[in-house]
Design a protein around this motif. Sequence first.
Motif, PDB file in Angstrom:
ATOM      1  N   ASN A 134       1.048  -1.637  -0.021  1.00  0.00           N
ATOM      2  CA  ASN A 134      -0.300  -0.020  -0.078  1.00  0.00           C
ATOM      3  C   ASN A 134       0.774   1.249   0.358  1.00  0.00           C
ATOM      4  N   PRO A 135       0.983   2.317  -1.083  1.00  0.00           N
ATOM      5  CA  PRO A 135       1.249   3.227  -0.902  1.00  0.00           C
ATOM      6  C   PRO A 135       1.556   4.152   0.267  1.00  0.00           C
ATOM      7  N   LEU A 136       0.416   3.921   0.852  1.00  0.00           N
ATOM      8  CA  LEU A 136       0.724   5.089   1.979  1.00  0.00           C
ATOM      9  C   LEU A 136       1.323   4.741   3.072  1.00  0.00           C
ATOM     10  N   ARG A 137       0.782   3.356   3.255  1.00  0.00           N
ATOM     11  CA  ARG A 137       1.714   2.329   4.220  1.00  0.00           C
ATOM     12  C   ARG A 137       3.613   2.727   4.286  1.00  0.00           C
ATOM     13  N   PHE A 138       3.525   2.328   2.810  1.00  0.00           N
ATOM     14  CA  PHE A 138       5.297   2.280   2.249  1.00  0.00           C
ATOM     15  C   PHE A 138       5.404   3.855   2.705  1.00  0.00           C
ATOM     16  N   GLN A 139       4.763   5.073   2.614  1.00  0.00           N
ATOM     17  CA  GLN A 139       5.280   6.103   2.695  1.00  0.00           C
ATOM     18  C   GLN A 139       5.412   6.374   3.834  1.00  0.00           C
ATOM     19  N   ARG A 140       4.866   5.706   4.864  1.00  0.00           N
ATOM     20  CA  ARG A 140       5.143   6.129   6.592  1.00  0.00           C
ATOM     21  C   ARG A 140       6.093   5.700   6.903  1.00  0.00           C
ATOM     22  N   PHE A 141       6.407   4.199   6.357  1.00  0.00           N
ATOM     23  CA  PHE A 141       7.504   3.327   6.521  1.00  0.00           C
ATOM     24  C   PHE A 141       8.933   3.835   6.403  1.00  0.00           C
ATOM     25  N   ALA A 142       8.655   4.369   4.850  1.00  0.00           N
ATOM     26  CA  ALA A 142       9.704   4.766   4.477  1.00  0.00           C
ATOM     27  C   ALA A 142      10.215   6.953   4.622  1.00  0.00           C
ATOM     28  N   THR A 143       9.559   7.069   5.386  1.00  0.00           N
ATOM     29  CA  THR A 143       9.403   8.574   5.849  1.00  0.00           C
ATOM     30  C   THR A 143      10.051   7.928   7.368  1.00  0.00           C
ATOM     31  N   ALA A 144       9.614   7.169   8.400  1.00  0.00           N
ATOM     32  CA  ALA A 144      11.229   6.898   9.412  1.00  0.00           C
ATOM     33  C   ALA A 144      12.252   6.466   9.236  1.00  0.00           C
ATOM     34  N   LEU A 145      11.697   5.162   8.462  1.00  0.00           N
ATOM     35  CA  LEU A 145      13.380   4.603   7.943  1.00  0.00           C
ATOM     36  C   LEU A 145      14.806   6.053   7.259  1.00  0.00           C
ATOM     37  N   THR A 146      14.511   6.234   6.478  1.00  0.00           N
ATOM     38  CA  THR A 146      15.043   7.821   5.827  1.00  0.00           C
ATOM     39  C   THR A 146      16.225   8.171   6.056  1.00  0.00           C
ATOM     40  N   PRO A 147      15.927   9.214   6.702  1.00  0.00           N
ATOM     41  CA  PRO A 147      17.147   9.373   8.330  1.00  0.00           C
ATOM     42  C   PRO A 147      18.377   8.419   8.685  1.00  0.00           C
ATOM     43  N   TRP A 148      17.581   7.641   9.024  1.00  0.00           N
ATOM     44  CA  TRP A 148      18.750   6.909   9.542  1.00  0.00           C
ATOM     45  C   TRP A 148      19.451   5.759   8.675  1.00  0.00           C
ATOM     46  N   LEU A 149      18.948   5.485   7.437  1.00  0.00           N
ATOM     47  CA  LEU A 149      19.731   5.103   6.326  1.00  0.00           C
ATOM     48  C   LEU A 149      20.854   6.145   5.525  1.00  0.00           C
ATOM     49  N   LEU A 150      20.361   7.643   5.133  1.00  0.00           N
ATOM     50  CA  LEU A 150      20.961   8.130   5.116  1.00  0.00           C
ATOM     51  C   LEU A 150      22.137   9.436   6.324  1.00  0.00           C
ATOM     52  N   VAL A 151      22.172   9.323   7.621  1.00  0.00           N
ATOM     53  CA  VAL A 151      22.873   9.547   8.719  1.00  0.00           C
ATOM     54  C   VAL A 151      23.783   8.229   8.918  1.00  0.00           C
ATOM     55  N   LEU A 152      23.403   7.660   9.265  1.00  0.00           N
ATOM     56  CA  LEU A 152      24.525   5.911   9.405  1.00  0.00           C
ATOM     57  C   LEU A 152      25.232   5.851   7.945  1.00  0.00           C
ATOM     58  N   GLY A 153      24.793   6.529   6.945  1.00  0.00           N
ATOM     59  CA  GLY A 153      25.137   6.189   5.269  1.00  0.00           C
ATOM     60  C   GLY A 153      26.274   6.854   5.648  1.00  0.00           C
TER      61      GLY A 153
END
Length: 245
Positions: free
Chosen positions: A11-30
Amino acid sequence: MAAPDLHALANPLRFQRFATALTPWLLVLGLAFMTVGIWRGLFFAPPDYLQGETVRILYIHVPSAWFAMGGYLGMALAALAAMVWKHPLAALSVRAIAPVGALFAAICLITGSIWGRPTWGTWWVWDGRLTSMLVLFLLYLGVIALIHSHDDKARGLKMAGYLAIVGTLNLPIIKFSVEKWNTLHQPASIRLSGSSIHPDMLQPLLLSALGFLLLFAGLVLVRMRTLIAEQRLEMRAMRRAARAG
């Protein structure tokens, strides 16, 4: 934290919420892992006994090559999922991965050229590894061009998906080009059976590679979030136009 339900994430909306929470961690840790790896590679790892100080560019060159190839495989699998299973986010994944993969392939080519000048005495040679990596970059550009080449977005994505899948034939060529053909490019130093790289050089390389991997994933999620938002705006505009008509 429980693992996400992959069917729910369709579901795009559920994925959007999941990605919003995960993205900062991936970028900062990366960024953190990449910075530490490159810093250690530039200032603390020993020079190579043959290449000398020029080996230090490999802490950028090698990870960018790995994930340019891995990203292309991921894009092709997403294209296959879009065609066969009609997964609602698979087509968006193709659109999201293509420019990020092209960026990593460009970094690989640029850094390889910079490394080649003092090592080989030239910026470029048309050997198997370099030529097949250039083909990979052009395949990424071809996928991007096809996505935007048609007014009918579905048709453009379908054609781009075919190119992404067919283009995977280039991946084993890249992999085995230094083993099957005469080439200036050095063979792989890291294999499943082990590594011939000194641990003081291998550790920063792996840290840098982890950083590149997390950054790749984070940038793809940023792209997917943007595409989902654009899709929602387009649907709202269509509904408003339908009501107005």
